[in-house]
Design a protein around this motif. Structure first.
Motif, PDB file in Angstrom:
ATOM      1  N   ASP A  27      22.626  25.164 -21.720  1.00  0.00           N
ATOM      2  CA  ASP A  27      22.320  24.246 -22.812  1.00  0.00           C
ATOM      3  C   ASP A  27      23.504  23.333 -23.098  1.00  0.00           C
ATOM      4  OD1 ASP A  27      24.053  26.112 -23.748  1.00  0.00           O
ATOM      5  OD2 ASP A  27      22.945  26.548 -25.581  1.00  0.00           O
ATOM      6  N   LYS A  28      24.435  23.226 -22.188  1.00  0.00           N
ATOM      7  CA  LYS A  28      25.644  22.442 -22.397  1.00  0.00           C
ATOM      8  C   LYS A  28      25.682  21.264 -21.427  1.00  0.00           C
ATOM      9  CE  LYS A  28      30.691  22.875 -22.384  1.00  0.00           C
ATOM     10  NZ  LYS A  28      31.817  23.776 -22.106  1.00  0.00           N
ATOM     11  N   VAL A  29      25.944  20.068 -21.970  1.00  0.00           N
ATOM     12  CA  VAL A  29      26.084  18.866 -21.143  1.00  0.00           C
ATOM     13  C   VAL A  29      27.541  18.767 -20.702  1.00  0.00           C
ATOM     14  CG1 VAL A  29      25.873  16.379 -21.052  1.00  0.00           C
ATOM     15  CG2 VAL A  29      24.236  17.696 -22.377  1.00  0.00           C
ATOM     16  N   LEU A  30      27.771  18.909 -19.379  1.00  0.00           N
ATOM     17  CA  LEU A  30      29.127  18.851 -18.856  1.00  0.00           C
ATOM     18  C   LEU A  30      29.617  17.417 -18.720  1.00  0.00           C
ATOM     19  CD1 LEU A  30      28.842  21.509 -16.005  1.00  0.00           C
ATOM     20  CD2 LEU A  30      29.529  21.849 -18.377  1.00  0.00           C
ATOM     21  N   GLY A  31      28.700  16.487 -18.481  1.00  0.00           N
ATOM     22  CA  GLY A  31      29.091  15.103 -18.264  1.00  0.00           C
ATOM     23  C   GLY A  31      27.926  14.318 -17.686  1.00  0.00           C
ATOM     24  N   ALA A  32      28.256  13.303 -16.894  1.00  0.00           N
ATOM     25  CA  ALA A  32      27.213  12.453 -16.327  1.00  0.00           C
ATOM     26  C   ALA A  32      27.602  12.023 -14.916  1.00  0.00           C
ATOM     27  CB  ALA A  32      26.974  11.231 -17.199  1.00  0.00           C
ATOM     28  N   LEU A  33      26.575  11.854 -14.068  1.00  0.00           N
ATOM     29  CA  LEU A  33      26.726  11.310 -12.725  1.00  0.00           C
ATOM     30  C   LEU A  33      26.087   9.925 -12.724  1.00  0.00           C
ATOM     31  CD1 LEU A  33      26.060  13.076  -9.366  1.00  0.00           C
ATOM     32  CD2 LEU A  33      24.841  10.988  -9.876  1.00  0.00           C
ATOM     33  N   VAL A  34      26.807   8.917 -12.234  1.00  0.00           N
ATOM     34  CA  VAL A  34      26.316   7.537 -12.314  1.00  0.00           C
ATOM     35  C   VAL A  34      26.401   6.890 -10.937  1.00  0.00           C
ATOM     36  CG1 VAL A  34      26.694   5.259 -13.313  1.00  0.00           C
ATOM     37  CG2 VAL A  34      26.995   7.296 -14.724  1.00  0.00           C
ATOM     38  N   VAL A  35      25.306   6.200 -10.534  1.00  0.00           N
ATOM     39  CA  VAL A  35      25.310   5.336  -9.353  1.00  0.00           C
ATOM     40  C   VAL A  35      24.868   3.947  -9.794  1.00  0.00           C
ATOM     41  CG1 VAL A  35      24.865   7.197  -7.708  1.00  0.00           C
ATOM     42  CG2 VAL A  35      22.947   6.021  -8.748  1.00  0.00           C
ATOM     43  N   GLN A  36      25.407   2.922  -9.156  1.00  0.00           N
ATOM     44  CA  GLN A  36      25.029   1.555  -9.527  1.00  0.00           C
ATOM     45  C   GLN A  36      25.143   0.649  -8.301  1.00  0.00           C
ATOM     46  OE1 GLN A  36      27.663   0.255 -12.619  1.00  0.00           O
ATOM     47  NE2 GLN A  36      29.466   1.185 -11.696  1.00  0.00           N
ATOM     48  N   SER A  37      24.419  -0.434  -8.350  1.00  0.00           N
ATOM     49  CA  SER A  37      24.399  -1.367  -7.217  1.00  0.00           C
ATOM     50  C   SER A  37      24.566  -2.793  -7.744  1.00  0.00           C
ATOM     51  CB  SER A  37      23.086  -1.249  -6.435  1.00  0.00           C
ATOM     52  OG  SER A  37      23.017  -2.237  -5.440  1.00  0.00           O
ATOM     53  N   TYR A  38      25.367  -3.566  -7.007  1.00  0.00           N
ATOM     54  CA  TYR A  38      25.577  -4.969  -7.355  1.00  0.00           C
ATOM     55  C   TYR A  38      24.777  -5.901  -6.429  1.00  0.00           C
ATOM     56  CZ  TYR A  38      29.504  -3.049  -9.976  1.00  0.00           C
ATOM     57  OH  TYR A  38      30.284  -2.335 -10.843  1.00  0.00           O
ATOM     58  N   ALA A  39      24.020  -5.295  -5.502  1.00  0.00           N
ATOM     59  CA  ALA A  39      23.248  -6.106  -4.560  1.00  0.00           C
ATOM     60  C   ALA A  39      22.149  -6.875  -5.295  1.00  0.00           C
ATOM     61  CB  ALA A  39      22.638  -5.224  -3.475  1.00  0.00           C
ATOM     62  N   PRO A  40      22.086  -8.180  -5.123  1.00  0.00           N
ATOM     63  CA  PRO A  40      21.076  -8.991  -5.839  1.00  0.00           C
ATOM     64  C   PRO A  40      19.666  -8.498  -5.500  1.00  0.00           C
ATOM     65  CG  PRO A  40      22.745 -10.396  -4.863  1.00  0.00           C
ATOM     66  CD  PRO A  40      22.991  -9.037  -4.318  1.00  0.00           C
ATOM     67  N   GLY A  41      18.872  -8.329  -6.528  1.00  0.00           N
ATOM     68  CA  GLY A  41      17.483  -7.926  -6.358  1.00  0.00           C
ATOM     69  C   GLY A  41      17.289  -6.451  -6.057  1.00  0.00           C
ATOM     70  N   PHE A  42      18.373  -5.707  -5.961  1.00  0.00           N
ATOM     71  CA  PHE A  42      18.235  -4.273  -5.631  1.00  0.00           C
ATOM     72  C   PHE A  42      17.733  -3.510  -6.853  1.00  0.00           C
ATOM     73  CE2 PHE A  42      19.792   0.049  -5.615  1.00  0.00           C
ATOM     74  CZ  PHE A  42      19.374   0.491  -4.360  1.00  0.00           C
ATOM     75  N   SER A  43      16.899  -2.487  -6.613  1.00  0.00           N
ATOM     76  CA  SER A  43      16.416  -1.658  -7.733  1.00  0.00           C
ATOM     77  C   SER A  43      16.178  -0.245  -7.208  1.00  0.00           C
ATOM     78  CB  SER A  43      15.117  -2.228  -8.305  1.00  0.00           C
ATOM     79  OG  SER A  43      14.612  -1.385  -9.320  1.00  0.00           O
ATOM     80  N   TYR A  44      16.711   0.729  -7.963  1.00  0.00           N
ATOM     81  CA  TYR A  44      16.471   2.132  -7.611  1.00  0.00           C
ATOM     82  C   TYR A  44      15.017   2.483  -7.915  1.00  0.00           C
ATOM     83  CZ  TYR A  44      21.506   2.853  -7.164  1.00  0.00           C
ATOM     84  OH  TYR A  44      22.817   2.799  -6.787  1.00  0.00           O
ATOM     85  N   SER A  45      14.461   3.360  -7.073  1.00  0.00           N
ATOM     86  CA  SER A  45      13.058   3.733  -7.209  1.00  0.00           C
ATOM     87  C   SER A  45      12.905   4.992  -8.066  1.00  0.00           C
ATOM     88  CB  SER A  45      12.454   3.999  -5.825  1.00  0.00           C
ATOM     89  OG  SER A  45      13.076   5.133  -5.231  1.00  0.00           O
ATOM     90  N   LYS A  46      11.631   5.286  -8.383  1.00  0.00           N
ATOM     91  CA  LYS A  46      11.327   6.515  -9.127  1.00  0.00           C
ATOM     92  C   LYS A  46      11.751   7.731  -8.310  1.00  0.00           C
ATOM     93  CE  LYS A  46       9.533   8.545 -12.708  1.00  0.00           C
ATOM     94  NZ  LYS A  46      10.083   8.328 -14.050  1.00  0.00           N
ATOM     95  N   ARG A  47      11.606   7.578  -6.984  1.00  0.00           N
ATOM     96  CA  ARG A  47      12.036   8.679  -6.109  1.00  0.00           C
ATOM     97  C   ARG A  47      13.545   8.918  -6.250  1.00  0.00           C
ATOM     98  NH1 ARG A  47      14.670   8.646  -1.469  1.00  0.00           N
ATOM     99  NH2 ARG A  47      14.493  10.420  -0.034  1.00  0.00           N
ATOM    100  N   ASP A  48      14.312   7.823  -6.377  1.00  0.00           N
ATOM    101  CA  ASP A  48      15.752   7.979  -6.573  1.00  0.00           C
ATOM    102  C   ASP A  48      16.048   8.698  -7.887  1.00  0.00           C
ATOM    103  OD1 ASP A  48      16.430   6.655  -4.188  1.00  0.00           O
ATOM    104  OD2 ASP A  48      16.239   4.698  -5.147  1.00  0.00           O
ATOM    105  N   GLU A  49      15.279   8.341  -8.932  1.00  0.00           N
ATOM    106  CA  GLU A  49      15.473   9.014 -10.222  1.00  0.00           C
ATOM    107  C   GLU A  49      15.223  10.515 -10.080  1.00  0.00           C
ATOM    108  OE1 GLU A  49      13.064   7.328 -13.214  1.00  0.00           O
ATOM    109  OE2 GLU A  49      13.955   5.330 -13.139  1.00  0.00           O
ATOM    110  N   ASN A  50      14.078  10.845  -9.456  1.00  0.00           N
ATOM    111  CA  ASN A  50      13.731  12.265  -9.298  1.00  0.00           C
ATOM    112  C   ASN A  50      14.756  12.977  -8.432  1.00  0.00           C
ATOM    113  OD1 ASN A  50      11.438  11.797 -10.830  1.00  0.00           O
ATOM    114  ND2 ASN A  50      10.117  11.437  -9.066  1.00  0.00           N
ATOM    115  N   LEU A  51      15.169  12.274  -7.368  1.00  0.00           N
ATOM    116  CA  LEU A  51      16.128  12.864  -6.455  1.00  0.00           C
ATOM    117  C   LEU A  51      17.459  13.152  -7.166  1.00  0.00           C
ATOM    118  CD1 LEU A  51      16.479  13.583  -3.414  1.00  0.00           C
ATOM    119  CD2 LEU A  51      17.500  11.334  -3.112  1.00  0.00           C
TER     120      LEU A  51
END
Length: 887
Positions: free
Chosen positions: A163-187
């Motif tokens: 029940d403890k939040v240790l922190g966060a994992l973050v990925v980001q993209s600067y590629a124009p028009g790029f978008s993470y998918s729902k599959r990426d979220e689930n993954l």
């Protein structure tokens, strides 16, 4: 013929088309399988790197690589939340585009913990505080006012352990028009759970990284082989078949793990568990011959709780020689001692010795509880057609983890079951005596309740009882009476001297007798309470006026005047009593107790052996006295304390022969404070010990200076020694050290002690006098004749001189019997070889009387008042040429 050909080609086309569709489906299935395999490999790798990476930063780098294989994660960072300091750190931060950060920001300072408030509005902090995945596009990021260049797409996933939040994992993209998918979220969500677990384990088990280095290497090799098969899968159908086989093997391993887990709850004993494990392993590899070795409880040997072998019987035990550093004689012992698996093949290594008959192939894997090895699981083959491979080794390593967990859980479950069975048996055995046990328990509970509210020594109620009882009474309904109850707070005046001189045993018996006397003074509804030490309270109910409380206080004082007989000791005591009247519905318990304590403190200050009624001024007076006590503590060791000196004269030669050292206190803000005011405080608080040592040191320092001046070099100095200093048993040694330090003649330093110490502790007093005599000092009996029958002590104590209290000489004009008494004392002192100093001579007539009574020495205002050292030196120098006694 043409039609037949055409039909045949069409059929072939259709068949080819079907084959292509089938091939496409197979490729699609392969891709899904590849993705699933990647995820599975990723999860395995997360577990592996938690055990095998050298440090946390390497762990984070590996996590980055793993996440990058699953999704676009070139720009990747991990934020950790430090709840104890409400801080945020970024131990891993990779971002090729965000180059606008300062030197203290995460990109450049990976170890710094930043205030969480600084990032309160950031997406990362929202992920941590909400504990939920957050997916933002460029527009949403811009609206949140992020620093640096905004990403085109951004995903943050919380790292949650329990029940403890240790922190966060973050990925980001600067590629124009790029978008993470729902599959990426689930993954990422799925992977984050394992990352959080791995991170938690890594943080707590980083010190074990060397032990897991080998395991990481093996897993890396396995990963490389799986990756090679995955690459070949896209080329030929044969590789698809091989991958399907691998998949089936993985499914078998997974099923085997589930079976072993189920065995913990289904197996009736450890042997059933071991048999089930053996059967499960046999489904994955050739394992007709297998055994499990477990370290004994004393850690000195390996035992074999399970052994199944077609050519050998169960062995006994193998002793472990921890002092022998040579190569282990057995492969089983080596696996246990090194904690590393071994794959052995007789044809490759004929020098190795294994347990029992020589097998052709032998595979052993350690069983571990976290980092500690507690056993070994072994499969072996005597058949050349069944040679164990590295793949079998990897499978057994995976299975061994679950087996180890199952064994530990089974042992715990069996222990718990046995404990429950033992408990049930004991309950049944004790059912017949349950009623007696309940009765005894109730008696014990009552006894404990009694003990919690009563003093163990006197069996009187204690402070807790008084506070609770007083609270109950005072919280009643307001009455019309001016006072309803009274609280008497008693402190015994002489208990510390009794306890220090005669010991705690006598002190305890004395307190018991005092408690009995106090109880005998009470009315029927009054309660005597012992607060602790020598402090008692008396709670009086139904008090209509202060006279009722005063009568009881006087009765207590009168009761304590007669000596208390304890083991052939006749002990004299008295009490200082504070009286606080209280009204129901108006006063509170804590205040009443505190006020009664303050009144007692005032009674003690007023001279002890008396009572004092609390009023509005008492608290101010006590508060002032407490402040004076604190100021006195601060004054010791500073120049606030100094000595004044009053000359002592030889009455028949009119010459100054000595000085009495008298302490003075010049307060930095209050000015001169009389010894009459601060000496009693010093005695009550025990500061008199330090003050006395300070007096002796200043006197020794002055004697050293006097020895350098001709007019004062022959003078002696008297210092007053308190009863507390004598009872401390250390003052004589302190005086000895100071004499040596200032290099003075010990015969020039005299000690003055009062009659009271002779009554309080005769043995301590005579021992102290004898110690000073061995140093070479003289001892004066001060204030002689002020209230004790002292003539008998003159025969028993080796005093050098008696100082007759000033009350004798100052009252001779009114009481001629004092003249006769002085003559008697002088006659006795002369026979004992002692001289007399008459104190308080203020007139010529008193001086002449002292001379007529054959008293040799005198001091008083007629000759000189006490004066500081520099004035004293001048006075002595001038006195040598003067013929007048008047100061």
């Amino acid at each position: 013929m043409k039609n037949e050909t055409t039909l045949t080609e069409k059929d072939l086309c259709e068949e080819i088309k079907d084959l292509k569709v089938r091939n496409a489906e197979l490729e699609k299935a392969a891709r899904r399988f590849t993705a699933a395999k990647k995820l599975q490999n990723a999860l395995f790798r997360i577990v592996d790197i938690a055990n095998s990476t050298a440090d946390l930063y390497e762990f984070y780098c590996e996590l980055h690589n793993i996440v990058s294989e699953l999704t676009s994660a070139k720009n990747f960072f991990i934020a950790l939340y430090h709840q104890d300091v409400n801080g945020l750190s970024f131990p891993y931060y990779e971002d090729d585009e965000d180059n606008e950060q300062g030197k203290d920001e995460p990109l450049h300072n990976k170890e710094k913990i930043h205030s969480a408030e600084k990032y309160q509005a950031s997406p990362t902090m929202q992920v941590i505080t909400q504990g939920k995945l957050l997916h933002l596009n460029a527009q949403q990021i811009a609206q949140m006012g992020g620093k640096g260049r905004n990403a085109e797409d951004w995903i943050g996933v919380p790292l949650i352990q329990g029940d403890k939040v240790l922190g966060a994992l973050v990925v980001q993209s600067y590629a124009p028009g790029f978008s993470y998918s729902k599959r990426d979220e689930n993954l990422l969500t799925y992977v984050s759970q394992h990352i959080a677990t791995g991170l938690s384990r890594k943080q707590s088990a980083e010190a074990l990284k060397d032990a897991h280095k080998k395991l990481q290497q093996n897993n890396l090799e396995l990963e490389n082989r799986v990756q090679e098969r995955t690459n070949e899968l896209n080329q030929i159908n044969l590789m698809l078949a091989n991958e399907v086989k691998v998949r089936r093997t993985s499914e078998k391993i997974q099923k085997a793990l589930f079976k072993i887990t189920d065995l913990v709850s289904t197996a009736t004993s450890l042997n059933d568990l071991f048999e089930g494990v053996h059967r499960t392993i046999s489904e994955l590899m050739y394992a007709e011959n297998a055994f499990i070795a477990i370290v004994s409880k004393d850690k000195d040997a390996l035992e074999f709780p399970y052994f199944a072998d077609q050519h050998d019987a169960r062995p006994g035990i193998i002793q472990l020689d921890s002092e022998n550093d040579s190569e282990p004689s057995s492969l089983t012992v080596k696996v246990f001692q090194t904690g590393e698996p071994i794959l052995f093949e007789r044809s490759k290594d004929k020098k190795r010795e294994v347990l029992g008959p020589e097998p052709i192939s032998w595979l052993g894997v350690p069983l571990k509880d976290q980092a500690a090895t507690f056993g070994v699981i072994v499969v072996q083959s005597y058949d050349k057609n069944h040679i164990h491979s590295n793949q079998n080794l990897s499978v057994l390593i995976t299975i061994a983890k679950q087996v180890a967990t199952a064994i530990l859980r089974k042992k715990d479950a069996d222990a718990l079951k046995q404990a429950h069975e033992n408990l049930e048996r004991r309950v049944k055995e004790r059912t017949s005596v349950l009623e007696k046990t309940i009765v005894k328990r109730r008696k014990i509970e009552k006894q404990l309740e009694h003990e919690s509210l009563h003093d163990a020594l006197t069996q009187l109620p204690n402070r807790k009882y008084l506070t609770e009882q007083l609270k109950i009474v005072l919280e009643g309904e307001l009455t019309e009476s001016s006072c309803d109850i009274a609280l008497l707070f008693l402190d015994l005046d002489r208990f510390k001297i009794i306890n220090d001189s005669l010991g705690h045993h006598i002190g305890d018996l004395f307190l018991v007798e005092v408690a009995k006397r106090l109880t005998s003074c009470m009315r029927d509804n009054d309660v005597v309470v012992r607060l602790g030490g020598d402090e008692f309270c008396i709670l009086m109910s139904d008090v209509r006026s202060e006279k009722v409380a005063i009568r009881l206080a006087e009765r207590v004082l009168n009761q304590l005047r007669s000596p208390v007989e304890v083991e052939q000791h006749s002990l004299i005591t008295s009490a200082s009593i504070g009286v606080r009247l209280a009204k129901v519905g108006k006063d509170n318990a804590v205040q009443v107790i505190g006020d009664a304590d303050s009144a007692m403190y005032q009674a003690k200050h007023d001279g002890k052996n008396r009572y004092c009624l609390f009023d509005a001024n008492i608290k101010k007076i006590v508060s002032k006295r407490l402040q004076l006590e604190q100021d006195l503590r601060n004054a010791i060791g500073t120049d606030q304390l100094s000595l004044y000196y009053q000359p002592i004269l030889e009455l028949f030669t009119n010459s100054i022969v000595g000085l009495e050292a008298l302490i003075r206190w010049e307060h930095p803000t209050e000015g001169f404070i009389s010894p009459v005011e601060f000496i009693p405080i010093a005695e009550e608080t025990g500061l008199i010990q330090e003050v006395g040592e300070k007096v002796v040191e200043m006197a020794c320092q002055s004697l050293h200076e006097f020895s350098q001046i001709s007019a004062t070099e022959s003078l002696y100095v008297n210092v007053n020694i308190s009863a507390i200093q004598i009872l401390s048993r250390t003052s004589d040694e302190s005086i000895r050290k100071l004499i040596a330090k200032y290099k003075i003649d010990p015969s020039k330093l005299n000690a003055e002690i009062t009659e009271s110490i002779l009554v309080e502790d005769f043995k301590a007093a005579i021992q102290f006098v004898q110690e000073l005599k061995t140093i070479g000092m003289k001892v004066f009996l001060d204030d002689f004749g002020t209230g004790y029958s002292s003539l008998s002590y003159l025969h028993q104590f080796p005093f050098d001189l008696i100082k007759l209290d000033q009350s004798f000489i100052q009252s001779t004009s009114e009481n001629n019997s004092n003249i006769t008494l002085i003559e008697s004392i002088g006659f006795l002192a002369t026979n004992l070889g002692m001289d007399i100093v008459v104190e308080g001579i203020e007139t010529e007539a008193q001086m002449m009387l002292a001379q007529n009574l054959n008293c040799r020495f005198g001091q008083g205002y007629l000759f000189a008042k006490p004066m500081p050292k520099h004035q004293l030196i001048k006075f002595v120098q001038e006195y040598a040429t003067s013929t007048s006694f008047i100061n």
